[in-house]
Design a protein around this motif. Structure first.
Motif, PDB file in Angstrom:
ATOM      1  N   THR A  23     -17.009  87.309   4.815  1.00  0.00           N
ATOM      2  CA  THR A  23     -16.752  87.518   6.183  1.00  0.00           C
ATOM      3  C   THR A  23     -17.370  88.509   6.790  1.00  0.00           C
ATOM      4  N   VAL A  45      -6.848  92.111   4.732  1.00  0.00           N
ATOM      5  CA  VAL A  45      -6.832  91.343   3.485  1.00  0.00           C
ATOM      6  C   VAL A  45      -5.866  91.608   2.470  1.00  0.00           C
ATOM      7  N   ALA A  56     -13.514  82.459  -2.015  1.00  0.00           N
ATOM      8  CA  ALA A  56     -12.497  83.081  -2.156  1.00  0.00           C
ATOM      9  C   ALA A  56     -11.347  82.220  -2.245  1.00  0.00           C
ATOM     10  N   HIS A  93     -13.699  78.788   4.091  1.00  0.00           N
ATOM     11  CA  HIS A  93     -12.772  78.713   5.292  1.00  0.00           C
ATOM     12  C   HIS A  93     -12.436  77.214   5.733  1.00  0.00           C
ATOM     13  N   THR A 116     -12.150  83.379   9.251  1.00  0.00           N
ATOM     14  CA  THR A 116     -10.782  83.964   9.035  1.00  0.00           C
ATOM     15  C   THR A 116      -9.770  83.999  10.274  1.00  0.00           C
ATOM     16  N   VAL A 140     -13.571  87.521   0.085  1.00  0.00           N
ATOM     17  CA  VAL A 140     -13.318  87.583   1.515  1.00  0.00           C
ATOM     18  C   VAL A 140     -14.111  88.557   2.315  1.00  0.00           C
TER      19      VAL A 140
END
Length: 212
Positions: A128, A36, A136, A177, A22, A124
């Protein structure tokens, strides 16, 4: 898109970016969760500018509760919809303190029960922060999946379900990603940079742009 083309697509994306992640700045699962939540209908750049000021002052659930909603708004006022986001962040911090000993839960159900957290945000954080191979789907992935023919769908959930089925296991951890970054910097909404696209020959988009 044929299975062999899907494998080739992700192989090429992996070659140019072996370890994608991210673009939101974070050091802990909690910082990622808040970032987020703040990023809904906002840019990662804008969120990072706000959290770089906020996190040195308050980067735990209790610290943000101590800060208070009005003061939190001051730190995130440059982000769109900051009033509602501040309310949600305060509410989720209260739940984390009261029910989870200030830790971010590691299940989708618990995450989605938090204020301001939907399926995309939960995915996410799971991916992550905790290494779960979730996908996502945001506007970039939705566009890329439909435009290329990788995983066409009428809504984000349909695209997510298709991606879950077609993305090989070896690529699944990093798949969203790669697709987000590809959509953000190459397969852009208004004018995709097709001449610089590493998957141009695999893509089903009929209106490819030509070199300048």
């Amino acid at each position: 898109m044929k299975k062999a083309d899907v494998v080739e697509l992700f192989t090429r994306l992996r070659e140019i970016d072996p370890h994608p992640t991210t673009e939101l700045d974070y050091r802990t699962p909690f910082e990622l969760l808040v970032a987020v939540v703040l990023s809904a209908q906002a840019t990662d750049v804008g969120v990072n500018k706000a959290t770089r000021k906020l996190y040195p002052v308050a980067n735990t659930p209790q610290a943000i509760l101590d800060l208070g909603e009005d003061e939190l708004k001051r730190y995130i006022s440059t982000i769109g919809l900051f009033n509602g986001k501040a309310k949600n962040v305060i509410a989720l911090c209260r739940i984390l303190v009261d029910e989870y000993d200030s830790e971010v839960p590691r299940t989708r159900e618990a995450l989605e029960a938090l204020p301001g957290v939907g399926r995309k945000t939960a995915n996410v954080v799971l991916n992550t922060a905790f290494g779960v191979p979730t996908i996502a789907v945001d506007t970039h992935i939705f566009r890329v999946s439909n435009r290329t023919g990788l995983a066409p769908g009428k809504d984000v959930r349909a695209v997510e379900d298709k991606l879950e089925k077609i993305v090989p296991a070896e690529f699944k951890q990093d798949a969203h990603h790669w697709l987000i970054l590809h959509g953000r910097y190459v397969c852009k909404a208004r004018k995709p940079d097709c001449p610089q696209c590493v998957i141009r020959d695999l893509c089903r988009y009929k209106d490819k742009t030509a070199a300048a």
